[in-house]
Design an enzyme around this catalytic site. Structure first.
Site, PDB file in Angstrom:
ATOM      1  N   LYS A  10       0.816  -1.217   0.000  1.00 55.81           N
ATOM      2  CA  LYS A  10       0.000   0.000   0.000  1.00 55.81           C
ATOM      3  C   LYS A  10       0.857   1.279   0.000  1.00 55.81           C
ATOM      4  O   LYS A  10       2.061   1.236   0.234  1.00 55.81           O
ATOM      5  CB  LYS A  10      -0.923  -0.025   1.228  1.00 55.81           C
ATOM      6  CG  LYS A  10      -1.989  -1.135   1.164  1.00 55.81           C
ATOM      7  CD  LYS A  10      -2.986  -0.983   2.306  1.00 55.81           C
ATOM      8  CE  LYS A  10      -4.072  -2.050   2.240  1.00 55.81           C
ATOM      9  NZ  LYS A  10      -5.115  -1.826   3.268  1.00 55.81           N
ATOM     10  N   TYR A  50     -12.509  -2.050  -3.972  1.00 53.40           N
ATOM     11  CA  TYR A  50     -13.054  -2.074  -2.613  1.00 53.40           C
ATOM     12  C   TYR A  50     -14.576  -1.941  -2.583  1.00 53.40           C
ATOM     13  O   TYR A  50     -15.146  -1.556  -1.550  1.00 53.40           O
ATOM     14  CB  TYR A  50     -12.406  -0.969  -1.779  1.00 53.40           C
ATOM     15  CG  TYR A  50     -11.001  -1.318  -1.291  1.00 53.40           C
ATOM     16  CD1 TYR A  50     -10.799  -2.388  -0.425  1.00 53.40           C
ATOM     17  CD2 TYR A  50      -9.895  -0.578  -1.675  1.00 53.40           C
ATOM     18  CE1 TYR A  50      -9.532  -2.717   0.042  1.00 53.40           C
ATOM     19  CE2 TYR A  50      -8.616  -0.893  -1.213  1.00 53.40           C
ATOM     20  CZ  TYR A  50      -8.450  -1.958  -0.354  1.00 53.40           C
ATOM     21  OH  TYR A  50      -7.200  -2.278   0.114  1.00 53.40           O
ATOM     22  N   PHE A  58     -15.607   4.371   6.438  1.00 50.99           N
ATOM     23  CA  PHE A  58     -14.238   4.714   6.062  1.00 50.99           C
ATOM     24  C   PHE A  58     -13.972   4.560   4.563  1.00 50.99           C
ATOM     25  O   PHE A  58     -12.828   4.704   4.115  1.00 50.99           O
ATOM     26  CB  PHE A  58     -13.238   3.878   6.874  1.00 50.99           C
ATOM     27  CG  PHE A  58     -13.411   2.381   6.722  1.00 50.99           C
ATOM     28  CD1 PHE A  58     -12.920   1.702   5.614  1.00 50.99           C
ATOM     29  CD2 PHE A  58     -14.066   1.650   7.710  1.00 50.99           C
ATOM     30  CE1 PHE A  58     -13.066   0.326   5.475  1.00 50.99           C
ATOM     31  CE2 PHE A  58     -14.227   0.265   7.576  1.00 50.99           C
ATOM     32  CZ  PHE A  58     -13.724  -0.388   6.454  1.00 50.99           C
ATOM     33  N   ARG A  86      -1.989 -14.315   4.973  1.00 54.57           N
ATOM     34  CA  ARG A  86      -2.692 -13.656   6.085  1.00 54.57           C
ATOM     35  C   ARG A  86      -1.911 -13.809   7.387  1.00 54.57           C
ATOM     36  O   ARG A  86      -1.869 -12.893   8.212  1.00 54.57           O
ATOM     37  CB  ARG A  86      -4.112 -14.212   6.226  1.00 54.57           C
ATOM     38  CG  ARG A  86      -4.992 -13.778   5.050  1.00 54.57           C
ATOM     39  CD  ARG A  86      -6.421 -14.239   5.176  1.00 54.57           C
ATOM     40  NE  ARG A  86      -7.168 -13.467   6.163  1.00 54.57           N
ATOM     41  CZ  ARG A  86      -7.620 -12.229   5.948  1.00 54.57           C
ATOM     42  NH1 ARG A  86      -7.376 -11.610   4.816  1.00 54.57           N
ATOM     43  NH2 ARG A  86      -8.311 -11.612   6.880  1.00 54.57           N
ATOM     44  N   THR A  92      -5.476  -6.791  10.809  1.00 55.82           N
ATOM     45  CA  THR A  92      -5.738  -5.537  10.082  1.00 55.82           C
ATOM     46  C   THR A  92      -5.287  -4.326  10.894  1.00 55.82           C
ATOM     47  O   THR A  92      -4.676  -3.402  10.356  1.00 55.82           O
ATOM     48  CB  THR A  92      -7.256  -5.414   9.796  1.00 55.82           C
ATOM     49  OG1 THR A  92      -7.662  -6.571   9.058  1.00 55.82           O
ATOM     50  CG2 THR A  92      -7.575  -4.161   8.995  1.00 55.82           C
ATOM     51  N   ARG A 103       2.500  -6.219   9.458  1.00 54.28           N
ATOM     52  CA  ARG A 103       1.797  -5.058  10.010  1.00 54.28           C
ATOM     53  C   ARG A 103       2.341  -4.655  11.379  1.00 54.28           C
ATOM     54  O   ARG A 103       2.382  -3.467  11.706  1.00 54.28           O
ATOM     55  CB  ARG A 103       0.292  -5.332  10.047  1.00 54.28           C
ATOM     56  CG  ARG A 103      -0.325  -5.226   8.643  1.00 54.28           C
ATOM     57  CD  ARG A 103      -1.690  -5.827   8.608  1.00 54.28           C
ATOM     58  NE  ARG A 103      -2.413  -5.565   7.374  1.00 54.28           N
ATOM     59  CZ  ARG A 103      -3.477  -6.275   6.992  1.00 54.28           C
ATOM     60  NH1 ARG A 103      -3.912  -7.267   7.746  1.00 54.28           N
ATOM     61  NH2 ARG A 103      -4.098  -5.984   5.858  1.00 54.28           N
ATOM     62  N   ASN A 113      -2.095   0.441   6.640  1.00 53.13           N
ATOM     63  CA  ASN A 113      -1.646  -0.827   7.229  1.00 53.13           C
ATOM     64  C   ASN A 113      -0.786  -1.669   6.288  1.00 53.13           C
ATOM     65  O   ASN A 113      -0.745  -2.882   6.401  1.00 53.13           O
ATOM     66  CB  ASN A 113      -2.840  -1.612   7.804  1.00 53.13           C
ATOM     67  CG  ASN A 113      -3.805  -2.077   6.745  1.00 53.13           C
ATOM     68  OD1 ASN A 113      -3.686  -1.707   5.581  1.00 53.13           O
ATOM     69  ND2 ASN A 113      -4.763  -2.895   7.131  1.00 53.13           N
ATOM     70  N   HIS A 116      -2.379  -5.365   1.708  1.00 52.38           N
ATOM     71  CA  HIS A 116      -3.685  -6.011   1.579  1.00 52.38           C
ATOM     72  C   HIS A 116      -3.428  -7.449   1.167  1.00 52.38           C
ATOM     73  O   HIS A 116      -2.499  -7.720   0.420  1.00 52.38           O
ATOM     74  CB  HIS A 116      -4.543  -5.334   0.503  1.00 52.38           C
ATOM     75  CG  HIS A 116      -5.717  -6.174   0.081  1.00 52.38           C
ATOM     76  ND1 HIS A 116      -6.891  -6.183   0.785  1.00 52.38           N
ATOM     77  CD2 HIS A 116      -5.855  -7.075  -0.924  1.00 52.38           C
ATOM     78  CE1 HIS A 116      -7.719  -7.055   0.208  1.00 52.38           C
ATOM     79  NE2 HIS A 116      -7.114  -7.601  -0.823  1.00 52.38           N
ATOM     80  N   GLU A 127      -9.760 -10.937  -7.249  1.00 49.95           N
ATOM     81  CA  GLU A 127      -8.825  -9.815  -7.077  1.00 49.95           C
ATOM     82  C   GLU A 127      -7.662  -9.897  -8.059  1.00 49.95           C
ATOM     83  O   GLU A 127      -7.227  -8.877  -8.606  1.00 49.95           O
ATOM     84  CB  GLU A 127      -8.347  -9.763  -5.629  1.00 49.95           C
ATOM     85  CG  GLU A 127      -9.486  -9.403  -4.673  1.00 49.95           C
ATOM     86  CD  GLU A 127      -9.089  -9.383  -3.209  1.00 49.95           C
ATOM     87  OE1 GLU A 127      -9.951  -9.078  -2.371  1.00 49.95           O
ATOM     88  OE2 GLU A 127      -7.910  -9.667  -2.889  1.00 49.95           O
TER      89      GLU A 127
HETATM   90  P1  CMP Z   1      -7.718  -4.250   3.461  1.00 54.79           P
HETATM   91  O1  CMP Z   1      -7.330  -5.660   3.746  1.00 54.79           O
HETATM   92  O2  CMP Z   1      -7.015  -3.582   2.346  1.00 54.79           O
HETATM   93  O3  CMP Z   1      -9.285  -4.198   3.186  1.00 54.79           O
HETATM   94  C1  CMP Z   1     -10.112  -3.119   3.582  1.00 54.79           C
HETATM   95  C2  CMP Z   1      -9.329  -2.052   4.266  1.00 54.79           C
HETATM   96  O4  CMP Z   1     -10.089  -1.084   4.930  1.00 54.79           O
HETATM   97  C3  CMP Z   1      -8.483  -2.658   5.345  1.00 54.79           C
HETATM   98  O5  CMP Z   1      -7.435  -3.388   4.778  1.00 54.79           O
HETATM   99  C4  CMP Z   1      -8.090  -1.450   6.162  1.00 54.79           C
HETATM  100  O6  CMP Z   1      -6.865  -0.888   5.751  1.00 54.79           O
HETATM  101  C5  CMP Z   1      -9.217  -0.489   5.851  1.00 54.79           C
HETATM  102  N1  CMP Z   1      -9.922  -0.189   7.082  1.00 54.79           N
HETATM  103  C6  CMP Z   1     -10.568  -1.050   7.873  1.00 54.79           C
HETATM  104  N2  CMP Z   1     -11.115  -0.402   8.925  1.00 54.79           N
HETATM  105  C7  CMP Z   1     -10.778   0.910   8.781  1.00 54.79           C
HETATM  106  C8  CMP Z   1     -11.046   2.073   9.534  1.00 54.79           C
HETATM  107  N3  CMP Z   1     -11.746   2.015  10.672  1.00 54.79           N
HETATM  108  N4  CMP Z   1     -10.562   3.240   9.063  1.00 54.79           N
HETATM  109  C9  CMP Z   1      -9.848   3.290   7.921  1.00 54.79           C
HETATM  110  N5  CMP Z   1      -9.568   2.206   7.154  1.00 54.79           N
HETATM  111  C10 CMP Z   1     -10.036   1.033   7.593  1.00 54.79           C
END
Ligand code: CMP
Length: 139
Positions: A10, A50, A58, A86, A92, A103, A113, A116, A127
């Protein structure tokens, strides 16, 4: 079984020049990079990728973040690739991520983070297809 998963390095990571460091952790976890490209996501790509999160509070922030800097999209191959990826990514929310995970090591926040990873074989296929043609994947 040897399977494939989809990964994104990312913007928070590309910005900090961590593409190699993150990829090294993926490789050391037993995953092989069988496709990789650096792209600057368009709004259409970020919103489309997404789309399942479109109703989340968010969503706007997530889309803006994913378009903010280049990302590296990758196809990873290995034994039980989705779970393997994972496990090395960690939770996450980096505050909940285990020691030794990507992470825990690098993520800045739940949004920024670092990586993905697909959450199922079914989603991995979808994907991968979103960003790669089959002829770009070299196993
Ligand atoms: P990802 O695995 O890329 O899939 C969805 C993403 O949403 C997740 O990783 C996070 O980076 C993001 N995400 C989840 N919860 C929040 C949050 N509360 N605020 C901002 N981003 C979020």
């Amino acid at each position: 079984a040897v399977t494939r998963t989809f990964s994104i390095i990312k913007p928070d990571a590309t910005r900090r020049n961590l593409t190699g460091a993150v990829t090294k952790m993926l490789e050391e976890a037993g995953l092989r990079v069988v496709a990789s490209k650096r792209i600057h996501m368009t709004k259409e790509q970020a919103e489309g990728f997404y789309a399942v999160h479109a109703e989340r509070p968010f969503f706007g922030e997530l889309v803006e973040f994913m378009m903010s800097e280049p990302v590296v999209v990758q196809v990873l191959e290995g034994e039980d690739a989705v779970k393997r990826n994972r496990d090395i990514m960690g939770a996450t929310n980096p505050a909940e991520a285990d020691e030794g995970t990507i992470r825990k090591e690098y993520a800045l926040s739940i949004g920024e983070n670092t990586v993905h990873g697909s959450d199922s074989d079914e989603n991995a296929k979808i994907e991968i297809g979103f960003f790669f043609n089959e002829d770009e994947i070299v196993g």
